[in-house]
Motif scaffolding. Structure first.
Motif, mmCIF file in Angstrom:
data_model
loop_
_atom_site.group_PDB
_atom_site.id
_atom_site.type_symbol
_atom_site.label_atom_id
_atom_site.label_comp_id
_atom_site.label_asym_id
_atom_site.label_seq_id
_atom_site.Cartn_x
_atom_site.Cartn_y
_atom_site.Cartn_z
ATOM 1 N N LEU A 86 0.832 -1.197 0.000
ATOM 2 C CA LEU A 86 0.000 0.000 0.000
ATOM 3 C C LEU A 86 0.868 1.249 0.000
ATOM 4 O O LEU A 86 0.592 2.203 -0.744
ATOM 5 N N LEU A 87 1.935 1.249 0.794
ATOM 6 C CA LEU A 87 2.854 2.392 0.815
ATOM 7 C C LEU A 87 3.515 2.585 -0.542
ATOM 8 O O LEU A 87 3.658 3.726 -1.016
ATOM 9 N N VAL A 88 3.889 1.488 -1.188
ATOM 10 C CA VAL A 88 4.503 1.585 -2.522
ATOM 11 C C VAL A 88 3.526 2.223 -3.502
ATOM 12 O O VAL A 88 3.897 3.097 -4.293
ATOM 13 N N GLU A 89 2.270 1.785 -3.445
ATOM 14 C CA GLU A 89 1.255 2.364 -4.337
ATOM 15 C C GLU A 89 1.060 3.850 -4.041
ATOM 16 O O GLU A 89 0.923 4.656 -4.951
ATOM 17 N N GLN A 90 1.049 4.198 -2.758
ATOM 18 C CA GLN A 90 0.848 5.595 -2.397
ATOM 19 C C GLN A 90 2.054 6.452 -2.777
ATOM 20 O O GLN A 90 1.892 7.632 -3.116
ATOM 21 N N LEU A 91 3.244 5.866 -2.730
ATOM 22 C CA LEU A 91 4.446 6.636 -3.083
ATOM 23 C C LEU A 91 4.539 6.908 -4.580
ATOM 24 O O LEU A 91 5.369 7.720 -5.009
ATOM 25 N N LYS A 92 3.688 6.295 -5.362
ATOM 26 C CA LYS A 92 3.655 6.597 -6.798
ATOM 27 C C LYS A 92 2.945 7.927 -7.046
ATOM 28 O O LYS A 92 3.108 8.526 -8.097
ATOM 29 N N ASN A 93 2.176 8.387 -6.078
ATOM 30 C CA ASN A 93 1.471 9.660 -6.160
ATOM 31 C C ASN A 93 2.402 10.761 -5.636
ATOM 32 O O ASN A 93 2.852 10.710 -4.502
ATOM 33 N N GLU A 94 2.669 11.782 -6.463
ATOM 34 C CA GLU A 94 3.629 12.827 -6.092
ATOM 35 C C GLU A 94 3.142 13.678 -4.927
ATOM 36 O O GLU A 94 3.942 14.115 -4.097
ATOM 37 N N ASP A 95 1.853 13.918 -4.838
ATOM 38 C CA ASP A 95 1.335 14.694 -3.713
ATOM 39 C C ASP A 95 1.572 13.954 -2.396
ATOM 40 O O ASP A 95 1.945 14.560 -1.383
ATOM 41 N N TYR A 100 4.491 12.993 2.614
ATOM 42 C CA TYR A 100 5.256 12.012 3.384
ATOM 43 C C TYR A 100 6.623 12.577 3.768
ATOM 44 O O TYR A 100 7.071 12.463 4.915
ATOM 45 N N ALA A 101 7.314 13.193 2.814
ATOM 46 C CA ALA A 101 8.649 13.753 3.066
ATOM 47 C C ALA A 101 8.561 14.894 4.081
ATOM 48 O O ALA A 101 9.414 15.020 4.955
ATOM 49 N N ARG A 102 7.527 15.706 3.982
ATOM 50 C CA ARG A 102 7.373 16.816 4.925
ATOM 51 C C ARG A 102 7.132 16.279 6.345
ATOM 52 O O ARG A 102 7.715 16.784 7.297
ATOM 53 N N ALA A 103 6.281 15.287 6.454
ATOM 54 C CA ALA A 103 5.913 14.793 7.773
ATOM 55 C C ALA A 103 7.008 13.933 8.403
ATOM 56 O O ALA A 103 7.324 14.082 9.579
ATOM 57 N N LYS A 104 7.574 13.051 7.625
ATOM 58 C CA LYS A 104 8.522 12.089 8.192
ATOM 59 C C LYS A 104 9.930 12.675 8.354
ATOM 60 O O LYS A 104 10.590 12.429 9.356
#
Length: 123
Positions: A86-95, A100-104
């Motif tokens: 699921l994370l891999v699928e979500q990481l395909k979305n640029e938004d 994710y990068a901002r939060a983590k």
């Protein structure tokens, strides 16, 4: 005290009867000894398979416990794998990648201030 008036005869018949009695007692002792030996042997014959049976049962119970443990581990790994997919699928979305990068990793654009809220962090 009075002595009993019994006289023991010592003739050939009495001697033969005493000898027969001794032979019978000796035969009974031999039979009892043989039966005792047979009994010990039979007990040994039953003890060894019983020990193997108990050992096999204990081994089977350990295997069952291991199967249960491995099944739980498999289920947790399957769930983890699904989350990773699921994370891999979500990481395909640029938004989502940007969020994710901002939060983590607390990445920010120039001039932005970040206030982390732990409950809002993506997993």
């Amino acid at each position: 005290m009075k002595k009993p008036n019994i006289v023991q005869l010592n003739n050939q018949y009495i001697t033969d009867e005493n000898l027969k009695k001794r032979y019978k007692e000796e035969e009974n002792r031999k039979k009892n000894r043989f039966m005792g030996t047979v009994l010990v042997f039979v007990m040994l014959l039953f003890i060894l398979p019983a020990y193997n049976l108990v050992s096999s049962y204990r081994n089977l119970q350990e295997r069952k416990d291991e199967v249960v443990k491995l099944t739980k581990e498999y289920q947790s790994l399957t769930k983890e794998t699904q989350q990773e997919k699921l994370l891999v699928e979500q990481l395909k979305n640029e938004d989502y990648v940007e969020k994710y990068a901002r939060a983590k990793y607390y990445l920010a654009r120039q001039g932005e201030t970040i206030y982390p809220v732990p409950s809002l962090l993506p997993k």
